[in-house]
Design a protein around this motif. Structure first.
Motif, PDB file in Angstrom:
ATOM      1  N   UNK A 116       0.788  -1.229   0.000  1.00 16.27           N
ATOM      2  CA  UNK A 116       0.000   0.000   0.000  1.00 16.27           C
ATOM      3  C   UNK A 116       0.815   1.272   0.000  1.00 16.27           C
ATOM      4  N   UNK A 117       2.108   1.147  -0.078  1.00 13.38           N
ATOM      5  CA  UNK A 117       2.964   2.324  -0.094  1.00 13.38           C
ATOM      6  C   UNK A 117       3.797   2.400  -1.364  1.00 13.38           C
ATOM      7  N   UNK A 118       4.826   3.230  -1.310  1.00 16.68           N
ATOM      8  CA  UNK A 118       5.674   3.460  -2.467  1.00 16.68           C
ATOM      9  C   UNK A 118       7.135   3.354  -2.071  1.00 16.68           C
ATOM     10  N   UNK A 119       7.948   3.015  -3.038  1.00 18.98           N
ATOM     11  CA  UNK A 119       9.390   3.048  -2.839  1.00 18.98           C
ATOM     12  C   UNK A 119      10.060   3.490  -4.143  1.00 18.98           C
ATOM     13  N   UNK A 120      11.307   3.865  -4.030  1.00 22.01           N
ATOM     14  CA  UNK A 120      12.061   4.266  -5.214  1.00 22.01           C
ATOM     15  C   UNK A 120      12.746   3.051  -5.807  1.00 22.01           C
ATOM     16  N   UNK A 121      12.583   2.863  -7.078  1.00 17.62           N
ATOM     17  CA  UNK A 121      13.333   1.831  -7.784  1.00 17.62           C
ATOM     18  C   UNK A 121      14.407   2.523  -8.610  1.00 17.62           C
ATOM     19  N   UNK A 122      15.641   2.250  -8.255  1.00 18.15           N
ATOM     20  CA  UNK A 122      16.798   2.819  -8.948  1.00 18.15           C
ATOM     21  C   UNK A 122      17.476   1.712  -9.728  1.00 18.15           C
ATOM     22  N   UNK A 123      17.709   1.958 -10.996  1.00 20.58           N
ATOM     23  CA  UNK A 123      18.346   0.976 -11.866  1.00 20.58           C
ATOM     24  C   UNK A 123      19.713   1.510 -12.281  1.00 20.58           C
ATOM     25  N   UNK A 124      20.729   0.689 -12.171  1.00 21.55           N
ATOM     26  CA  UNK A 124      22.086   1.065 -12.588  1.00 21.55           C
ATOM     27  C   UNK A 124      22.739  -0.133 -13.277  1.00 21.55           C
ATOM     28  N   UNK A 125      23.801   0.139 -14.009  1.00 21.07           N
ATOM     29  CA  UNK A 125      24.480  -0.896 -14.776  1.00 21.07           C
ATOM     30  C   UNK A 125      25.619  -1.535 -13.984  1.00 21.07           C
ATOM     31  N   UNK A 126      25.706  -2.850 -14.059  1.00 18.84           N
ATOM     32  CA  UNK A 126      26.812  -3.549 -13.407  1.00 18.84           C
ATOM     33  C   UNK A 126      28.165  -3.151 -13.993  1.00 18.84           C
ATOM     34  N   UNK A 127      28.169  -2.641 -15.207  1.00 11.89           N
ATOM     35  CA  UNK A 127      29.440  -2.230 -15.801  1.00 11.89           C
ATOM     36  C   UNK A 127      30.118  -1.152 -14.964  1.00 11.89           C
ATOM     37  N   UNK A 128      29.341  -0.376 -14.194  1.00  9.37           N
ATOM     38  CA  UNK A 128      29.936   0.686 -13.380  1.00  9.37           C
ATOM     39  C   UNK A 128      30.568   0.168 -12.096  1.00  9.37           C
ATOM     40  N   UNK A 129      30.370  -1.095 -11.782  1.00  6.77           N
ATOM     41  CA  UNK A 129      31.016  -1.652 -10.597  1.00  6.77           C
ATOM     42  C   UNK A 129      32.536  -1.632 -10.725  1.00  6.77           C
ATOM     43  N   UNK A 130      33.024  -1.554 -11.958  1.00  2.00           N
ATOM     44  CA  UNK A 130      34.468  -1.482 -12.183  1.00  2.00           C
ATOM     45  C   UNK A 130      35.027  -0.098 -11.858  1.00  2.00           C
ATOM     46  N   UNK A 131      34.152   0.881 -11.681  1.00  2.00           N
ATOM     47  CA  UNK A 131      34.573   2.251 -11.369  1.00  2.00           C
ATOM     48  C   UNK A 131      33.581   2.808 -10.352  1.00  2.00           C
ATOM     49  N   UNK A 132      33.889   2.607  -9.087  1.00  2.00           N
ATOM     50  CA  UNK A 132      32.933   2.973  -8.047  1.00  2.00           C
ATOM     51  C   UNK A 132      32.648   4.468  -8.008  1.00  2.00           C
ATOM     52  N   UNK A 133      33.607   5.290  -8.403  1.00  2.00           N
ATOM     53  CA  UNK A 133      33.375   6.729  -8.449  1.00  2.00           C
ATOM     54  C   UNK A 133      32.258   7.066  -9.431  1.00  2.00           C
ATOM     55  N   UNK A 134      32.278   6.419 -10.595  1.00  2.00           N
ATOM     56  CA  UNK A 134      31.222   6.636 -11.582  1.00  2.00           C
ATOM     57  C   UNK A 134      29.886   6.137 -11.065  1.00  2.00           C
TER      58      UNK A 134
END
Length: 277
Positions: A116-134
């Motif tokens: 009955x509530x809401x949440x944020x769904x954030x999608x990101x690419x695993x390719x960025x795991x190689x560059x945590x700053x990005x």
């Protein structure tokens, strides 16, 4: 301003829009007092310590740290990591770009949480795991989207400026160093032998919406409003960004920045409370 004084770092329209953006932020989120308690996130390990986690678990850990810095660490969120990266477009035998325009490397949407509530769904690419700053830059931008869901006024400049304002908001939340350092990127792909330098493709592109110079101007404004020296960020920045920050900081230092911001009439930018629209 003296003929030989510091020059405005952006065009008149860009500069005035940034002032309008900060006026909007101050009006919507507690004014100067609230802004002054926010921190500047740095890539030295204080904000994002080394971790034994890897993969999606590490991405979730970083998102939690980003949201804590933004002051919304307890807001419900679901992070979805996906495979793949942007398609490459060859521009020569050895060079490619990922896209011709600027964009974020993730997505954000509010979804039902099943209770009955809401949440944020954030999608990101695993390719960025190689560059945590990005990845932090991406998560900072998407967290800013979430943070902005509680606003009462439209974005200054309307829908066409919403993503620009999201970048500006991410800077105000403390992620200006990360957005700046990752606004423009380039790297070598690996060839079949696993070698990167001098082999494969050289991939370059943009992440985000504000230009590097605009991001550094926003960082100078944000840090000055926070009562901090903007140049404290310089050691963490790429050299050309540190130079842009210095230019912006010199200009800001010669202004009555708070007066300039408070003189902005947001109605000139179509930014009215919802009931007035």
């Amino acid at each position: 301003m003296s003929l030989f004084g510091p020059k405005r770092p952006l065009s008149a329209d860009e500069w005035e829009w940034q002032l309008a953006g900060f006026r909007w932020l101050l009006d919507e989120f507690g004014g100067l007092d609230a802004h002054r308690v926010r921190m500047l996130a740095t890539p030295d390990g204080d904000c994002f310590p080394d971790s034994r986690l890897s993969g999606d678990a590490r991405a979730s850990e970083l998102l939690g740290q980003v949201m804590a810095i933004a002051g919304i660490g307890d807001w419900p969120t679901r992070l979805v990591m996906v495979d793949g990266a942007r398609a490459h477009m060859a521009v020569s035998e050895r060079h490619a770009v990922t896209h011709s325009g600027q964009s974020a490397a993730g997505t954000f949407q509010l979804v039902e949480d099943g209770a009955g509530g809401w949440l944020a769904e954030i999608v990101a690419s695993r390719s960025q795991l190689a560059d945590e700053s990005a990845l932090v830059a991406t998560l900072g931008h998407e967290t800013a989207h979430y943070w902005m869901t509680g606003t009462q006024r439209a974005a200054p400049g309307g829908a066409d400026c919403e993503e620009l304002l999201t970048d500006l908001t991410a800077v105000a939340l403390g992620f200006g160093i990360f957005l700046g350092n990752n606004a423009r990127y380039g790297y070598h792909t690996k060839d079949e032998a696993g070698t990167s330098i001098g082999a494969g493709w050289y991939i370059s592109g943009w992440q985000g919406y504000l230009s590097e110079r605009a991001l550094m101007s926003a960082l100078a404004i944000s840090e000055t409003l926070a009562g901090r020296d903007p140049m404290a960020a310089a050691p963490y920045l790429k050299p050309h960004l540190a130079a842009d920050l210095k230019d912006a900081a010199r200009y800001v230092a010669k202004r009555d920045l708070v007066a300039d911001i408070m003189a902005i009439d947001l109605s000139d930018y179509g930014s009215l409370p919802e009931e007035a629209e």
